[in-house]
Design a protein around this motif. Structure first.
Motif, PDB file in Angstrom:
ATOM      1  N   GLN A  85       1.022  -1.143   0.175  1.00 42.62           N
ATOM      2  CA  GLN A  85      -0.168  -0.151  -0.073  1.00 42.62           C
ATOM      3  C   GLN A  85       0.914   1.248  -0.006  1.00 42.62           C
ATOM      4  N   GLU A  86       1.133   1.730  -1.440  1.00 43.22           N
ATOM      5  CA  GLU A  86       2.165   2.672  -1.228  1.00 43.22           C
ATOM      6  C   GLU A  86       1.828   4.150  -0.708  1.00 43.22           C
ATOM      7  N   THR A  87       0.610   4.395  -0.539  1.00 43.89           N
ATOM      8  CA  THR A  87       0.123   5.717   0.272  1.00 43.89           C
ATOM      9  C   THR A  87      -0.268   5.079   1.649  1.00 43.89           C
ATOM     10  N   ASP A  88       0.520   5.266   2.515  1.00 45.36           N
ATOM     11  CA  ASP A  88       0.214   4.724   4.098  1.00 45.36           C
ATOM     12  C   ASP A  88       0.803   5.849   5.237  1.00 45.36           C
ATOM     13  N   ARG A 148       4.261   9.268   7.087  1.00 44.48           N
ATOM     14  CA  ARG A 148       3.433   8.719   5.876  1.00 44.48           C
ATOM     15  C   ARG A 148       4.120   8.638   4.712  1.00 44.48           C
ATOM     16  N   GLU A 197       3.716   8.393   0.077  1.00 50.52           N
ATOM     17  CA  GLU A 197       2.540   8.635  -0.746  1.00 50.52           C
ATOM     18  C   GLU A 197       2.886   7.761  -1.981  1.00 50.52           C
ATOM     19  N   GLU A 198       2.057   7.525  -2.779  1.00 51.28           N
ATOM     20  CA  GLU A 198       2.211   6.585  -4.091  1.00 51.28           C
ATOM     21  C   GLU A 198       3.247   7.690  -4.931  1.00 51.28           C
ATOM     22  N   LYS A 206       6.148   8.086  -4.507  1.00 54.08           N
ATOM     23  CA  LYS A 206       7.268   9.119  -3.933  1.00 54.08           C
ATOM     24  C   LYS A 206       8.295   7.964  -3.064  1.00 54.08           C
ATOM     25  N   PRO A 219      -5.041   6.083   4.848  1.00 51.06           N
ATOM     26  CA  PRO A 219      -4.011   6.414   3.964  1.00 51.06           C
ATOM     27  C   PRO A 219      -4.931   7.509   3.023  1.00 51.06           C
ATOM     28  N   GLY A 220      -4.265   8.454   2.715  1.00 50.94           N
ATOM     29  CA  GLY A 220      -5.055   9.555   1.294  1.00 50.94           C
ATOM     30  C   GLY A 220      -5.960  10.222   1.929  1.00 50.94           C
TER      31      GLY A 220
END
Length: 734
Positions: free
Chosen positions: A90-93, A108, A110-111, A113, A140-141
C-alpha cells in the motif's frame, strides 16, 4: 590493465544472448607483502583500495558493465519481482501516531514517492486517559486534521544523488525540530534545525555528525555524536543554539580505540545517559540536567569489566538506577540501586534483584515508564516484552512480571517507543507471515489494543504459507535452530529449490519478521531456511560466545550443517540450494564458499566482509579497532592471526569449482569498504576452475544499506532475488 567486457564467440553464459559470452574485467596484479608474526602474505589486489585512483574507478565501472551483460537475461524476472513487491505494498500509508509532549507524531508515504514524510498533529487533554492516549484514526490518502509537516524527505532529496535521515529530535515545548541528513551514503550527516512555528531553518548548521540527536530539556542545546578518522563514535558534543559551531562543547570524549560511544536521554529526561562500551564490557556516565556543573558521574567503571546498561529515574522521591547487567549472570539480569550507591566501591554497593538470572532467558535490556519497568527478554529464541509495576520494585513485595500473550510459535515482540507518562506502552509485533502490527499494551490491566496491521495487497493470505522450527546437528553435536519457510501447498518430493540465509555475529539475532519481497521467492517454490548459527544471539550469551574469536569457525560449520539438513530434508533437490548473507553474513558466505562450494548452486554476498584479516590488521581503517572484541586482535596475538587467516575468505580462496557468485556492494560504504568484495571477486575468478560467472555489482552513489529511496531498495532486492532464482532454475511462479 583493466578493460571493459569484450564479446567473443563462446557458449552462452546464463542470461546472455546465444553464441556470445562477456569476458570479465581483469584487475592487474601489483604484489604487496603483508608480514605479521613471521607470516608473509602476498596480496595482488590491494591496490584496488585507492578510491581516488581513476584506474580503480574504471575497473569498478567495468565490473558493473560485465555484471549487467552477464545478468541481462534476468531483467524480465527483476521487473516481475519489483512489480510483485509494488503490487503487495500500500504505497500511500501512515504509521500509527505516537504521543509526545502534547503532540501525535507519525510518518506517511505517498504513492510514487521514494521517501517518507514526517508529520504531527495536536493531541487533546480531556482528563480521560483512555481517550487522550488513543491515537487519532488516520487513513491513507485522507488528510489528517491539523497536520503539520516536519520534514518531507522527497523535497529534501530533490536534486541529490542520495538521501537518508540519520536522526531527529523535537524540543519539549514543540517549537524546534532538529534533523540530520546524509547525501552521500557515507553515514556522515549534516545537522539542521527548523523552527516549526515559522517553517524557517535556523542558521545553525553542523557538519559531519553521527546518528544520535537530542535537545536539552530547556531546548537551548542540541547534543550530537562525532566519529573519528576510523569512523568510531568517540565524541559527544553540545551545540548551543545561536552560537558558532566552533564553540560547541565536548561533553565527553573516548580515546580508547576499542570503545564505542553513544548517548540518550533518560526516559524522564532528567539525565543525559552516556554509554561507552564494546561487546564485552561497558561504562555508563550520567549528566544531571539540574546540576550540570557537577559534570558526568560514572556508575560502574569499565575497570570492573561488567557489561551493563543503566536507566536512571525517580522512585518515591529517591533517585534510582535500573541496571541490566552480567555481574554473575552470563545471560544478564535486572537489578535496582539507589544512585548514591555508585559512589562506593562495587563490592560495597547494594543492588536489589528485579529479574534474576536464568540460564534459559537472555535479558536484552530494561527501561521505565512513570509506573512500570519494561524488560526485553529472549526465551526459546523468541524476543518478548515483560512489565513489572514500579510499586514494590526490588522488594519482597514486588509484583510478578506480566507478559502480553500471542498465539504464534515463531514471532517477535518488541518495544515501539512510548512516552514516559503514558498509561500504556507501544509494542511492535510481527512473524514470518504476519505483517507488522502495532499494539498498545495497557499497563494497569494487561489489555492489548491492536492499532494497526500493515496492509498487504494483491490477495495475500497468510494461510498460504508455513513457518516451522527444525533443527540441524553440527559436527560437535550442537543442535542448530532453523526457521523453515515455504508455501503450504509445496510437495515434499525432493525436487524444490532451497535458499539458506544466515548472519551469526555480534550477538545479533535473525528474528522472525514479515518480508514482502521474500514472498516472491516462496511463490516460486523456494524453501527458505534461516539458519540461527552460533555467533548470533538467538540462544543466549553462550551461543554468541561460542561463535566469536577463537570459536568463530562454528558459525561457518553450523551454516554448512543447516545446508546439509535442507539437502536431506526431502523438501529440496540438493543440487538446487543457494546461500545468502550480508555484511558479517557476507563473511559467512565467503567462508562457506571456500569450505563447501559444491553444496551451492549460487551464493549471494551482500556488502560482504570478506577481507576481514586485512581490515582488522589496520587499526586506521574504519571500525577496525572496535572489531578486536569480536574477532580477537591479530596485530598483537599470533594465535588470533593464525586462526583468522585460516578462515578469512580472501586468504582462503583456492582452486575449486566455485558456484555462481554475486558480491553486491556500495562505493561509499563506511562499514565494509568496497575494496573487500572487489579484491575477493578478482581472486575468485583467478582461482575458479569452474565455468559459473562470478560478478561484482557496485552502487557508485550509495552506502552500507544500498541505494536510497524505497523504489530503489525494491529494485536492489529484485536484483538479488532474480540472481538467486535464475541460478536455481526457479524463475516461474508456482
Amino acid at each position: 590493465m583493466t578493460h571493459t567486457p569484450a564479446e567473443t564467440a563462446h557458449p552462452a553464459a546464463p542470461g546472455t544472448a546465444p553464441g556470445t559470452v562477456p569476458q570479465p574485467p581483469q584487475a592487474r596484479k601489483v604484489p604487496v607483502e603483508r608480514a605479521h608474526h613471521g607470516d608473509v602474505f602476498v596480496d595482488d589486489y590491494e591496490w584496488l583500495r585507492e578510491k581516488d585512483n581513476p584506474e580503480v574507478v574504471a575497473h569498478l565501472e567495468a565490473e558493473n558493465d560485465y555484471t549487467n551483460a552477464v545478468t541481462a537475461g534476468q531483467q524480465p524476472l527483476r521487473e516481475a519481482i519489483f512489480n510483485e513487491i509494488k503490487k503487495r505494498t500500500q504505497e500511500t500509508d501512515l504509521s500509527v501516531p505516537v504521543r509526545k509532549d502534547g503532540w501525535w507524531y507519525y510518518g506517511r508515504m505517498e504513492e510514487g514517492k521514494q521517501y517518507g514524510i514526517q508529520c504531527r498533529t495536536r493531541a487533546s487533554d480531556t482528563g480521560d486517559p483512555a481517550a487522550d492516549w488513543t491515537p487519532p484514526a488516520v487513513e491513507p490518502g485522507t488528510p489528517v486534521p491539523g497536520e503539520q509537516i516536519l520534514l518531507d524527505g522527497n523535497a529534501e532529496a530533490e536534486g541529490k544523488p542520495f538521501f537518508s535521515l540519520g536522526g531527529a529530535a523535537v524540543t519539549k515545548d514543540g517549537h524546534l525540530y532538529a534533523y540530520a541528513e546524509d547525501n552521500a551514503g557515507d553515514e556522515r550527516f549534516t545537522l539542521r534545525i527548523k523552527d516549526l512555528r515559522t517553517g524557517e531553518l535556523l542558521p545553525d548548521v553542523v557538519e559531519n555528525v553521527f546518528y544520535s540527536l537530542a535537545f536539552s530539556p530547556d531546548g537551548t542545546r542540541v547534543f550530537y555524536t562525532v566519529v573519528d578518522e576510523s569512523w568510531r563514535p568517540y565524541q559527544i558534543k553540545a551545540h548551543t543554539l545561536g552560537t558558532e559551531v566552533t564553540d560547541d562543547v565536548v561533553v565527553f570524549q573516548e580515546d580508547d580505540p576499542v570503545m564505542w560511544t553513544g548517548f540518550d536521554l533518560s526516559a524522564d529526561r532528567r539525565h543525559l545517559v552516556v554509554g561507552i562500551g564494546c561487546s564485552e564490557y561497558s561504562e555508563t556516565r550520567l549528566l544531571d540536567f539540574e546540576r550540570p556543573d557537577e559534570g558526568l558521574q560514572v556508575l560502574v567503571p569499565r575497570s570492573e569489566r561488567l557489561l551493563y546498561d543503566a536507566e536512571p529515574f525517580m522512585l518515591d522521591g529517591v533517585q534510582k538506577v535500573l541496571l541490566t547487567h552480567n555481574k554473575d549472570a552470563v545471560n544478564s539480569m535486572v537489578s535496582l540501586a539507589d544512585l548514591a550507591e555508585f559512589g562506593k566501591p562495587l563490592a560495597e554497593q547494594r543492588w536489589a534483584t528485579v529479574l534474576p538470572h536464568d540460564d534459559a532467558v537472555r535479558v536484552n535490556g530494561a527501561g521505565v515508564t512513570a509506573t512500570h519497568a519494561v524488560v526485553s527478554v529472549r526465551k526459546d529464541t523468541i524476543e518478548r516484552v515483560q512489565v513489572i509495576p514500579l510499586e514494590g520494585l526490588g522488594t519482597p513485595d514486588q509484583a510478578p512480571a506480566a507478559e502480553p500473550d500471542f498465539d504464534e510459535e515463531l514471532y517477535t515482540a518488541g518495544m515501539g517507543g512510548s512516552d514516559y507518562e503514558a498509561p500504556l506502552i507501544r509494542l511492535t509485533y510481527t512473524s514470518y507471515f504476519t505483517p507488522p502490527r502495532i499494539y498498545d499494551y495497557e499497563l494497569a490491566t494487561g489489555r492489548l489494543f491492536l492499532r494497526k496491521e500493515t496492509p498487504v495487497l494483491g490477495g495475500y493470505d497468510p494461510s498460504d504459507y508455513v513457518a516451522e522450527r527444525a533443527w540441524a546437528t553440527a559436527g560437535d553435536g550442537t543442535r542448530i535452530p532453523l526457521s523453515v519457510l515455504r508455501k503450504a501447498t509445496l510437495e515434499r518430493d525432493g525436487a524444490n529449490p532451497g535458499l539458506v540465509y544466515g548472519y551469526g555475529s555480534y550477538e545479533v539475532s535473525m528474528d522472525p519478521g514479515f518480508n514482502t519481497a521474500r514472498l516472491s521467492l516462496l511463490d516460486r517454490g523456494v524453501v527458505y531456511v534461516v539458519a540461527h548459527v552460533r555467533g548470533g544471539g538467538e540462544v543466549g550469551r553462550k551461543w554468541y560466545d561460542d561463535g566469536k574469536k577463537l570459536q568463530k569457525k562454528n558459525t561457518f560449520t553450523d551454516f554448512v550443517a543447516a545446508t546439509d539438513w535442507l539437502a536431506a530434508s526431502g523438501w529440496t533437490d540438493p543440487a538446487r540450494i543457494a546461500a545468502m548473507g550480508g555484511s558479517a553474513g557476507g563473511l559467512l558466505m565467503g567462508a562457506v564458499a571456500n569450505l563447501a562450494p559444491e553444496k551451492y548452486a549460487a551464493i549471494l554476498a551482500q556488502v560482504p566482509f570478506v577481507d576481514a584479516l586485512t581490515s582488522i590488521l589496520d587499526p586506521d581503517l574504519p571500525l577496525s579497532a572496535l572489531e578486536w572484541e569480536e574477532w580477537g586482535n591479530p596485530i598483537k596475538d599470533a594465535e588470533v592471526y593464525a586462526y583468522m587467516k585460516s578462515y578469512s575468505p580472501y586468504e582462503n580462496v583456492r582452486p575449486a569449482n566455485y558456484p555462481r557468485i554475486a558480491a553486491v556492494t556500495s562505493f561509499n560504504d563506511t562499514r565494509v569498504l568496497y575494496v573487500e568484495p572487489a579484491k575477493w571477486v578478482a581472486k575468485l575468478r583467478e582461482a575458479n576452475t569452474g565455468t559459473e560467472p562470478i560478478v561484482l555489482k557496485i552502487e557508485m552513489a550509495a552506502g552500507h544499506g544500498g541505494a536510497s529511496g524505497r523504489y530503489e531498495g525494491w529494485k536492489d532486492r529484485a536484483w538479488d532475488y532474480a540472481f538467486v532464482l535464475d541460478a536455481l532454475g526457479a524463475r516461474e511462479l508456482l
